[in-house]
Design a protein around this motif. Structure first.
Motif, PDB file in Angstrom:
ATOM      1  N   ALA A  19       7.991 -17.352 -11.706  1.00 39.44           N
ATOM      2  CA  ALA A  19       7.754 -17.200 -10.257  1.00 39.44           C
ATOM      3  C   ALA A  19       6.966 -18.388  -9.723  1.00 39.44           C
ATOM      4  O   ALA A  19       7.215 -18.897  -8.628  1.00 39.44           O
ATOM      5  N   GLU A  20       6.020 -18.880 -10.529  1.00 40.58           N
ATOM      6  CA  GLU A  20       5.227 -20.052 -10.094  1.00 40.58           C
ATOM      7  C   GLU A  20       6.118 -21.283  -9.967  1.00 40.58           C
ATOM      8  O   GLU A  20       6.029 -22.044  -9.013  1.00 40.58           O
ATOM      9  N   TYR A  21       7.025 -21.418 -10.940  1.00 40.94           N
ATOM     10  CA  TYR A  21       7.961 -22.560 -10.863  1.00 40.94           C
ATOM     11  C   TYR A  21       8.783 -22.463  -9.574  1.00 40.94           C
ATOM     12  O   TYR A  21       9.006 -23.431  -8.862  1.00 40.94           O
ATOM     13  N   ILE A  22       9.234 -21.265  -9.276  1.00 39.43           N
ATOM     14  CA  ILE A  22      10.054 -21.078  -8.060  1.00 39.43           C
ATOM     15  C   ILE A  22       9.230 -21.391  -6.821  1.00 39.43           C
ATOM     16  O   ILE A  22       9.628 -22.180  -5.956  1.00 39.43           O
ATOM     17  N   ALA A  23       8.040 -20.799  -6.751  1.00 35.05           N
ATOM     18  CA  ALA A  23       7.200 -20.970  -5.552  1.00 35.05           C
ATOM     19  C   ALA A  23       6.854 -22.439  -5.338  1.00 35.05           C
ATOM     20  O   ALA A  23       6.902 -22.963  -4.222  1.00 35.05           O
ATOM     21  N   GLY A  24       6.546 -23.129  -6.450  1.00 37.29           N
ATOM     22  CA  GLY A  24       6.145 -24.534  -6.315  1.00 37.29           C
ATOM     23  C   GLY A  24       7.299 -25.425  -5.908  1.00 37.29           C
ATOM     24  O   GLY A  24       7.232 -26.140  -4.903  1.00 37.29           O
ATOM     25  N   GLU A  25       8.404 -25.314  -6.693  1.00 35.18           N
ATOM     26  CA  GLU A  25       9.549 -26.228  -6.479  1.00 35.18           C
ATOM     27  C   GLU A  25      10.214 -25.984  -5.121  1.00 35.18           C
ATOM     28  O   GLU A  25      10.817 -26.896  -4.554  1.00 35.18           O
ATOM     29  N   SER A  26      10.093 -24.774  -4.582  1.00 39.33           N
ATOM     30  CA  SER A  26      10.768 -24.476  -3.297  1.00 39.33           C
ATOM     31  C   SER A  26       9.867 -24.796  -2.109  1.00 39.33           C
ATOM     32  O   SER A  26      10.227 -24.566  -0.963  1.00 39.33           O
ATOM     33  N   SER A  27       8.653 -25.319  -2.420  1.00 39.38           N
ATOM     34  CA  SER A  27       7.747 -25.578  -1.281  1.00 39.38           C
ATOM     35  C   SER A  27       7.084 -26.949  -1.411  1.00 39.38           C
ATOM     36  O   SER A  27       7.618 -27.948  -0.985  1.00 39.38           O
ATOM     37  N   ILE A  28       5.909 -27.007  -2.059  1.00 38.07           N
ATOM     38  CA  ILE A  28       5.138 -28.264  -2.025  1.00 38.07           C
ATOM     39  C   ILE A  28       4.852 -28.808  -3.423  1.00 38.07           C
ATOM     40  O   ILE A  28       4.176 -29.820  -3.586  1.00 38.07           O
ATOM     41  N   GLY A  29       5.409 -28.118  -4.454  1.00 39.74           N
ATOM     42  CA  GLY A  29       5.065 -28.518  -5.822  1.00 39.74           C
ATOM     43  C   GLY A  29       6.073 -29.483  -6.414  1.00 39.74           C
ATOM     44  O   GLY A  29       7.121 -29.749  -5.829  1.00 39.74           O
ATOM     45  N   THR A  30       5.729 -30.019  -7.581  1.00 39.82           N
ATOM     46  CA  THR A  30       6.704 -30.711  -8.417  1.00 39.82           C
ATOM     47  C   THR A  30       6.307 -30.383  -9.855  1.00 39.82           C
ATOM     48  O   THR A  30       5.488 -29.495 -10.041  1.00 39.82           O
TER      49      THR A  30
END
Ligand code: CAP
Ligand code: MG
Length: 439
Positions: A39-50
């Motif tokens: 879920a963290e991977y999803i939340a990050g990659e779909s918003s402001i993360g890499t």
């Protein structure tokens, strides 16, 4: 600490606000990755993360744009994430999907990912037009008040000349159908040029309207490159058409938005065919739900949408799923039911979309279809009209007779006793015919 440094997305006490865009995903992590981690991977990659902590991140970005993972349901392998609406450009559907349905599908940490439902924030919802006509508008200009709109798709799908196409359309309208539709893969071929088909088929419609005294509808498939679609829509308008048809998924959301804007200028309703949806919707653990596609379609503003036949016809789509989609495109407010409507959605006056049931239907399907999906639908019969032993006109009449019987609460076999076209349809597609076929 997460892979994104101190960007911690999980907050099970977070309550989504009206300014959040809520997402529900069914997540299948790879072996060794927990659901929370996925879920963290999803939340990050779909918003402001890499993939790693970056030195250019600043507290303001984290504060204003960080999504919140507010539900992790290990039993159903579902996560819910609330995204600040600031992350998305109002009115830009491709842009929204590039976040919530973009890179995340390709992440190695996930073996499967399905976007189950999107809960649009009020502001984002209001940045889209919604349907120009909707159900009430369609019923008004077709003058079909309460019963289902009955239609056919000219068959064979492609191969007929423009003249043959127009002749078959005339037969279907004279036989009693309201709607004739081009098939999803009929555009403009050497043997059936679009402009020629339009001129001949609209002339046939005028003849049929004059002879029957009924409003007849032609769903002209304008699917093509976007500028060409605009040209084709203009020709439909010039010839007196009220509808254009687009294969929304093969055309793409940006072009559907362009044509929705152009249809506003021309005063044309949009019939949305969903060809290719199966590439996204078939795997219940991967891709995107038809519910999400339906919500995006209503938001951009199609007036009619294919949603399936609740397993009565040839296409896949379980009754409860199809009925959930029908509710989502018709109701003003839809409450989360944790099964198909994972998320609550207030449509804030966005017009309802008319559901289209099509695919593998014969006149015999009407009683069951009405009992399941009601009468506020379009029913379309391709093979179930042109496959009638006595041809298109008889097939169209059999469809109308099947509706008349259903409306009067009379069984089809009883009604067929003095309606020969229905009797012949029963002979071809009824139970007895199935027994004969299996012998
Ligand atoms: C139906 C149809 C429609 C399907 C699409 C076809 O023809 O014209 O495109 O209904 O499926 O090409 O199959 P038949 P859905 O009536 O001859 O089956 O509505 O599920 O998107
Ligand atoms: Mg078709």
């Amino acid at each position: 600490m997460t892979i994104y440094g101190n960007l911690d997305f999980v907050d099970k006490h977070y309550k989504p606000t009206k300014t959040d865009v809520r997402l529900a995903y069914t997540v299948t992590p790879i072996k060794g990755t927990t659901l929370v981690r996925a879920a963290e991977y999803i939340a990050g990659e779909s918003s402001i993360g890499t993939w790693t902590k970056i030195m250019t991140m600043n507290p303001h970005i984290a504060k204003t744009l960080k999504p919140h993972i507010y539900k992790v349901d290990k039993k159903r392998s579902v996560v819910k994430i609330a995204y600040p609406e600031l992350l998305f450009e109002p009115g830009n559907m491709p842009g929204i999907l590039s976040s919530i349905a973009g890179n995340i599908y390709g992440m190695k940490e996930l073996s499967k990912l399905r976007l189950d439902d999107i809960g649009f924030s009020d502001k984002l919802l209001k940045s889209f037009k919604g349907p120009q006509f909707g159900i009430a508008g369609i019923r008004k200009f077709t003058k079909v008040k309460n019963r289902p709109l009955l239609g056919t798709i000219v068959k064979p799908k492609v191969g007929l000349t423009s003249e043959q196409h127009a002749d078959i359309a005339y037969e279907a309208w004279i036989g009693g159908l309201d709607i004739v539709k081009d098939d999803e893969n009929l555009t403009s071929m050497s043997f059936n040029n679009f402009d020629k088909r339009m001129k001949l088929t609209f002339a046939a419609r005028r003849r049929a309207e004059k002879e029957t005294g009924e409003v007849k509808i032609y769903l002209a498939n304008i699917t093509a490159e976007t500028d060409e679609m605009k040209r084709r829509a203009k020709l439909v308008k010039k010839l007196g058409g009220e509808f254009i048809m687009i294969d929304i998924l093969t055309a793409g959301w940006a072009s559907v938005q362009t044509i929705r804007n152009y249809a506003q200028k021309l005063g044309l309703a949009i019939h949305a065919h969903r060809a290719m949806h199966g590439a996204l919707t078939r795997d219940k653990k991967h891709g995107m739900s038809m519910l999400s596609i339906a919500k995006i379609s209503r938001l951009i503003g199609v007036d009619q949408l294919h949603i399936g036949t609740a397993n009565i016809g040839k296409m896949e789509g379980a009754p409860d799923e199809v009925l959930a989609i029908e509710r989502e495109i018709e109701k003003e407010v839809v409450y989360a039911d944790e099964v198909h409507h994972a998320l609550h959605q207030d449509w804030h006056g966005i017009k309802p979309v008319l559901a289209v049931a099509s695919g593998g239907l014969s006149p015999l399907a009407i009683p069951k279809l009405v009992s399941l999906m009601g009468t506020n639908i379009v029913m379309q019969f391709g093979g179930g009209c042109h496959g009638h032993p006595d041809g298109t006109r008889a097939g169209a009449t059999a469809i109308r007779q099947s509706w008349d019987a259903t409306e009067q609460g009379i069984s089809l076999s009883q009604y067929a006793k003095n309606h020969p076209e229905l009797a012949r349809a029963l002979m071809k597609w009824g139970k007895k015919s199935v027994k004969k076929r299996t012998k």
